[in-house]
Design a protein around this motif. Structure first.
Motif, mmCIF file in Angstrom:
data_model
loop_
_atom_site.group_PDB
_atom_site.id
_atom_site.type_symbol
_atom_site.label_atom_id
_atom_site.label_comp_id
_atom_site.label_asym_id
_atom_site.label_seq_id
_atom_site.Cartn_x
_atom_site.Cartn_y
_atom_site.Cartn_z
ATOM 1 N N THR A 141 -22.567 -4.771 35.567
ATOM 2 C CA THR A 141 -23.939 -4.539 35.124
ATOM 3 C C THR A 141 -24.624 -3.518 36.026
ATOM 4 O O THR A 141 -25.305 -2.609 35.552
ATOM 5 C CB THR A 141 -24.704 -5.878 35.123
ATOM 6 O OG1 THR A 141 -24.072 -6.737 34.175
ATOM 7 C CG2 THR A 141 -26.155 -5.698 34.756
ATOM 8 N N GLU A 144 -22.599 0.002 35.465
ATOM 9 C CA GLU A 144 -22.667 0.641 34.150
ATOM 10 C C GLU A 144 -23.956 0.351 33.393
ATOM 11 O O GLU A 144 -24.587 1.250 32.868
ATOM 12 C CB GLU A 144 -21.463 0.215 33.302
ATOM 13 C CG GLU A 144 -20.171 0.807 33.839
ATOM 14 C CD GLU A 144 -18.950 0.206 33.174
ATOM 15 O OE1 GLU A 144 -19.041 -0.262 32.033
ATOM 16 O OE2 GLU A 144 -17.883 0.199 33.828
ATOM 17 N N GLY A 145 -24.324 -0.927 33.338
ATOM 18 C CA GLY A 145 -25.479 -1.315 32.526
ATOM 19 C C GLY A 145 -26.758 -0.637 32.992
ATOM 20 O O GLY A 145 -27.604 -0.274 32.184
ATOM 21 N N PHE A 146 -26.888 -0.468 34.307
ATOM 22 C CA PHE A 146 -28.118 0.124 34.836
ATOM 23 C C PHE A 146 -27.874 1.490 35.471
ATOM 24 O O PHE A 146 -28.615 1.921 36.357
ATOM 25 C CB PHE A 146 -28.766 -0.832 35.842
ATOM 26 C CG PHE A 146 -29.240 -2.117 35.209
ATOM 27 C CD1 PHE A 146 -29.777 -2.130 33.928
ATOM 28 C CD2 PHE A 146 -29.144 -3.325 35.877
ATOM 29 C CE1 PHE A 146 -30.213 -3.306 33.333
ATOM 30 C CE2 PHE A 146 -29.574 -4.510 35.294
ATOM 31 C CZ PHE A 146 -30.111 -4.504 34.013
ATOM 32 N N SER A 147 -26.837 2.197 34.992
ATOM 33 C CA SER A 147 -26.525 3.513 35.567
ATOM 34 C C SER A 147 -27.682 4.489 35.406
ATOM 35 O O SER A 147 -27.815 5.433 36.169
ATOM 36 C CB SER A 147 -25.274 4.092 34.898
ATOM 37 O OG SER A 147 -25.491 4.241 33.507
ATOM 38 N N SER A 148 -28.533 4.252 34.416
ATOM 39 C CA SER A 148 -29.610 5.198 34.126
ATOM 40 C C SER A 148 -30.894 4.872 34.869
ATOM 41 O O SER A 148 -31.844 5.637 34.827
ATOM 42 C CB SER A 148 -29.909 5.151 32.629
ATOM 43 O OG SER A 148 -30.276 3.832 32.268
ATOM 44 N N ASP A 149 -30.933 3.745 35.528
ATOM 45 C CA ASP A 149 -32.210 3.266 36.061
ATOM 46 C C ASP A 149 -32.237 3.368 37.589
ATOM 47 O O ASP A 149 -31.217 3.614 38.233
ATOM 48 C CB ASP A 149 -32.426 1.809 35.632
ATOM 49 C CG ASP A 149 -33.897 1.420 35.654
ATOM 50 O OD1 ASP A 149 -34.752 2.265 35.999
ATOM 51 O OD2 ASP A 149 -34.194 0.259 35.333
ATOM 52 N N ARG A 150 -33.425 3.209 38.137
ATOM 53 C CA ARG A 150 -33.573 3.164 39.589
ATOM 54 C C ARG A 150 -33.919 1.719 39.944
ATOM 55 O O ARG A 150 -35.036 1.252 39.706
ATOM 56 C CB ARG A 150 -34.697 4.110 40.027
ATOM 57 C CG ARG A 150 -34.803 4.269 41.521
ATOM 58 C CD ARG A 150 -35.740 5.419 41.875
ATOM 59 N NE ARG A 150 -35.748 5.628 43.306
ATOM 60 C CZ ARG A 150 -36.538 4.968 44.158
ATOM 61 N NH1 ARG A 150 -37.387 4.077 43.710
ATOM 62 N NH2 ARG A 150 -36.470 5.216 45.451
#
Lengths: 428, 428
Positions: A141, A144-150
């Protein structure tokens, strides 16, 4: 169709679960990876030990090198534990082009960066989903799941033993010592419980989660640690009275000025989703700037939950093998590490003071807080039935750690304060 | 370094969030994928609309084909919604070798298998994490995290609007109509709320989750659906009194004899982790044979949470592009679908009956249950202050759906029963 051949290091609780799942779900696994999966060799401590599963004695060995250097084995599953020897084995396996799945948090917290670097060099996979929070796929998670977030905050109940103890103390008003003894009898706590109850196990897991969440290389020594052995049933009763549950929380935070990672008993507001996580269950709460609040909940240990994560990693390795992309998806921390200084770490505090029961005491105490610029959320003074004097409970607003340490130091020399009975971080 | 060029279909709430994240996290994204990401073209309904973000007018177009057929665009992000036209666009994009990221649950629930088959044929990726439960990476979790396990139950609060309404009704004792009106004013419910409140939105998401969890092709028509418009504040008060929260639950179950998928207002025991999920939050509870109980919690909708999932998918597509493995990791359902018959679906039931207040009524009622072999957990009879007669609340043990329907049919013709006031599924 050629079988994919696996070597197992260790056949304890988790290893047994791995064998069970690979056998029981063979058909489902084949449908996903396109090949049968065969456990070719297993390194064990004792060949004679009675086991709860039937294993062909011919595949057992007491020599780990027979597994690591086995020419037909492509993937090593390490579930034997230990650090120094185990590291030697795994680095050698990587050197020989074998992929690794491990459940070893101690190893990954201490030597993760070295092992992952070797894996990248050798174009091998090293997956370790089972090393944190057993059956909860939290590593995937975060990667990969939060690869776009900070991600700015990770809070974890990542040690089932301590959560069992604190839950039991909270629900039954029992003492730490009594519940620990019971947990040991039930097998929830080791005969030497230090690593669990002093927060070291949780600290290792938080180092791993911090590294993945903040994409910087968090080391074990970066984690400030306090365990639960000093938590009294009185503290828990006070916490509940104020609307908090006591939890051993790992907390990793990131702000512009740097990161901080800690493990400590924490009073968590009961309305916070993590406050309701009870017994041996684990949960990881993740706050991302874009996604906001999320939480992932499940069994943190145990034969089958942990083996679920190990075998899910195995499936991922085999899929990568089929595509020829092993070692090419590794997440290498790319951010420079900046640790916050103590005066940059802010949180709320709970203090319980035993004081002289006379006029002016409260004024003196609040004066000290004012001096170090710590503002207060609430102050409750109660006469204490058991002891002479009075008790004062204080909850601060956000205060920096350095100032709070000065306040406490000052209190130690303040005559009207007989004893600082307890102090805790407060969340939620 | 060549930028990866993206085309966006739609610039509403989620599209705006995607643009924001791609801009704000450009540096972090580059560190992960090794290339800058550029939004090359965006198809919008109106070129004149005022927007909360600054977008170069030159990249806007009212013609979706300009995006789909753009020669430099490798990846299409579909956040425009709609079904039939959108399907045409996406199939065409795949035909031209473009990868797809979509947040479109309606499309995926209705035509997912067709679109995914085309993607495999074209060696393209189609990712749709954002289509279920917004910011919660539940699709990844089902595909990868639990690849080794046999999932037997998925329960989801996957519609934020209805969870907001039920939470508000429960906390404030308000009526459905009043809370719906308020939700509409706050923008939590559409002016035509049918799709949300009648459970259709949740049914689409459960079809997607069921397909992934059970690896069989669940279609929308396989989901039995009941919405919340008939839930009264009295029902919720009774539920609370008995220790339950009322939730619109999607429930997908698998046993040896087959699968069943439904969406209905459900009374959930307050001790169950999903009972505490309140307001617009979503959660998906997953039970696996090996992993046991897990739950994944977070924002189910909204600009930034949903965009987080879209951009995480985008990162995954680009990584696959770099490795040349697009379309090779698709999960194609491989199990034959076997739906349970009504007499194979078992759950507990709550019934509220308005009856004549005279001797022998309870005996007649319990006799009917006995006739259809439904056994009872509890029966509470209360005089009703508002109306003549009495009320009887009944909670059954596990009973099969077919038998319960016969019981209710029988009750409709039983003279002593004035009205079947409500009936609900019970969980936990």
């Amino acid at each position: 169709m050629n079988a994919i051949k696996i070597g197992l290091l260790g056949l304890g609780t988790v290893g047994t679960g791995v064998v069970r799942i690979v056998e029981k779900h063979q058909e489902d696994l084949m449908s996903q990876v396109g090949s049968p999966i065969r456990i070719e060799k297993i390194a064990v401590k004792s060949l004679e030990k009675e086991r709860s599963i039937a294993v062909d004695p011919a595949i057992l060995t007491q020599d780990p090198w027979e597994v690591i250097r086995h020419p037909d084995i492509d993937i090593i599953i390490e579930v034997m534990g230990g650090v120094e020897d185990t590291k030697t084995y795994l680095l050698d396996a990587l050197e020989h082009g074998k992929h690794i799945v491990t459940a070893n948090k101690d190893l990954m917290a201490l030597y993760g960066s070295e092992i992952l670097a070797k894996a990248v060099e050798q174009q091998c996979d090293v997956f370790y989903e089972a090393s944190v929070a057993g059956g909860i796929p939290i590593i995937r998670t975060l990667i990969e799941g939060f690869s776009s977030d900070r991600i700015t905050k990770i809070m974890g109940i990542v040690n089932g033993t301590t959560n069992y103890i604190l839950t039991k103390m909270s629900r039954e008003g029992a003492s730490y010592e009594d519940v620990l003894k019971e947990a040991q009898q039930l097998g929830y706590a080791e005969s030497d419980p230090t690593s669990d109850v002093e927060g070291l196990d949780a600290a290792r897991k938080m180092a791993i989660l911090g590294t993945l969440g903040f994409r910087t290389n968090v080391e074990l020594r970066d984690v400030s640690v306090r365990g639960i052995s000093s938590v009294s049933k009185e503290d828990i009763a006070y916490a509940r009275q104020l609307g908090y549950e006591m939890k051993l929380l790992g907390i990793a935070e990131r702000h512009d000025e740097g990161i901080s990672i800690s493990v400590q008993p924490t009073m968590v507001r009961t309305s916070h989703p993590i406050a309701a996580v009870s017994g041996v269950f684990n949960a990881v709460y993740v706050y991302g700037e874009a996604v906001g609040e999320t939480m992932f909940y499940g069994a943190g240990a145990g034969e089958m939950p942990t083996a679920t994560s190990v075998v899910a990693d195995l499936v991922a390795v085999i899929k990568n093998m089929k595509l020829g992309v092993n070692g090419l998806r590794a997440i290498v921390p790319y951010k420079e590490k900046k640790l916050k200084a103590d005066d940059q770490v802010f949180y709320k505090n709970f203090l319980l003071l035993q004081v002289d029961d006379k006029a002016g005491v409260l004024a003196q105490i609040t004066q000290v807080f004012a001096e170090y610029e710590v503002s207060l959320d609430s102050v409750i003074q109660t006469p204490n039935a058991q002891q002479p004097g009075a008790e004062i409970m204080i909850v601060t607003h956000l205060a920096n750690k350095a100032s709070m340490e000065k306040v406490i130091k000052h209190f130690e020399s303040l005559e009207v304060i007989r004893r600082i009975k307890s102090s805790y971080r407060v969340e939620g």
